[in-house]
Design an enzyme around this catalytic site. Structure first.
Site, PDB file in Angstrom:
ATOM      1  N   ASP A   5      69.445 -15.346   8.911  1.00 34.76           N
ATOM      2  CA  ASP A   5      68.317 -15.154   9.820  1.00 34.76           C
ATOM      3  C   ASP A   5      68.819 -15.283  11.260  1.00 34.76           C
ATOM      4  OD1 ASP A   5      65.494 -15.222  10.727  1.00 34.76           O
ATOM      5  OD2 ASP A   5      65.953 -17.327  11.138  1.00 34.76           O
ATOM      6  N   LYS A  14      62.084 -10.312   2.948  1.00 35.28           N
ATOM      7  CA  LYS A  14      63.527 -10.433   3.111  1.00 35.28           C
ATOM      8  C   LYS A  14      64.237 -10.477   1.760  1.00 35.28           C
ATOM      9  CE  LYS A  14      63.917 -12.550   7.696  1.00 35.28           C
ATOM     10  NZ  LYS A  14      64.504 -13.661   8.472  1.00 35.28           N
ATOM     11  N   ASN A  30      59.202 -16.800   6.564  1.00 31.96           N
ATOM     12  CA  ASN A  30      59.625 -15.448   6.202  1.00 31.96           C
ATOM     13  C   ASN A  30      61.025 -15.411   5.593  1.00 31.96           C
ATOM     14  OD1 ASN A  30      60.804 -16.020   8.727  1.00 31.96           O
ATOM     15  ND2 ASN A  30      60.838 -13.882   9.326  1.00 31.96           N
TER      16      ASN A  30
END
Length: 269
Positions: free
Chosen positions: A9, A197, A223
């Site tokens: 990320d 994701k 997320n």
């Protein structure tokens, strides 16, 4: 377990609280790539918003990859698309009507990374979103949206309290037709059904011939949970949310305390 793919990320994971890549982080990623490990940045941002960090990390080859738009697009760092899943037809009209009814700032991001909003009074978070992603920003009424626009995600944005109050209804009203992801405290993002994701990581893993138990993912927010649940080794940042940490196998140090570099050194290098 040998790690062959690392998915990272960006915000509050790759970047520290000053929103920069620490030298120790860059060195650890460079060492992992040199050791033959695939490294993919995995973000809600479009490629244009990821590219500055790819360049900083020296990730410029066509056989290096990114997962963008929260998993809706998987592509090489040069823009060669392996997978993409656009929003449903009429999403701009549907989401704009919902936003207008509930007084939520709204925009979509198209496949060319342009941000398009029907709002004449543009919210500050939309402006920040455009700046961070080096994106164009257009104001278009629903009926004026060009027919060749390919919307990839919709965004309700604003201050945290407003989105906290709106989130449950967004999920209840729109969740059957859209993947709803709270991407940070100031954004509720809507993608095509099944997009997250985790699905993006699965698409990239299939392309590379890598099994889930050979993948490590690092993240900090809600997320990131879908990719945490897919991979063999999920690493939450010490600065991450309690929700993200609950889905991780391990918790590393914070993004200001070499958390990403420490995890790479321990589990990859």
């Amino acid at each position: 377990m040998t790690i062959k793919l690392v998915c990272i990320d960006i915000d509050d994971t790759l970047l520290n609280s000053k929103r920069v890549v620490m030298p120790t982080t860059r060195d650890a990623i460079t060492a992992a790539i040199a050791a033959g490990v695939h490294v993919a940045l995995c973000s809600g941002r479009p490629l244009a918003g990821v590219r500055p960090f790819l360049n900083e990390l020296g990730m410029t080859r066509d056989d290096q990859y990114v997962i963008t738009f929260n998993g809706a697009v998987v592509e090489s760092v040069t823009g060669r698309v392996l997978h993409n899943k656009r929003l449903p037809e009429n999403a701009y009209a549907t989401l704009a009507a919902y936003a207008r009814e509930h007084n939520l700032p709204f925009n979509i991001v198209d496949a060319d990374s342009t941000i398009i909003t029907p709002d004449r009074d543009i919210d500050a978070f939309t402006v920040v979103q455009a700046a961070e992603n080096s994106a164009g920003l257009l104001v278009r009424d629903v009926g004026d949206l060009a027919t060749d626009v390919v919307p990839i995600k919709g965004i309700f944005c604003g201050d945290e309290a407003m989105l906290d109050a709106a989130e449950d209804d967004v999920r209840a009203t729109l969740g059957a037709d859209y993947a709803v992801i709270r991407a940070g405290r100031n954004f509720i993002e809507l993608m095509a059904p099944g997009v997250d994701k985790g699905s993006g990581v699965a698409q990239l893993a299939a392309h590379l011939g890598i099994n889930p138990d050979e993948i490590m993912a690092l993240g900090d927010e809600g997320n990131d949970i879908a990719m945490f649940d897919y991979v063999g080794l999920a690493v939450a940042m010490g600065n991450g949310s309690d929700e993200a940490k609950a889905h991780a196998n391990v918790v590393t140090a914070s993004n200001d305390d070499d958390g990403l570099a420490l995890a790479l050194k321990k589990y990859v290098l």
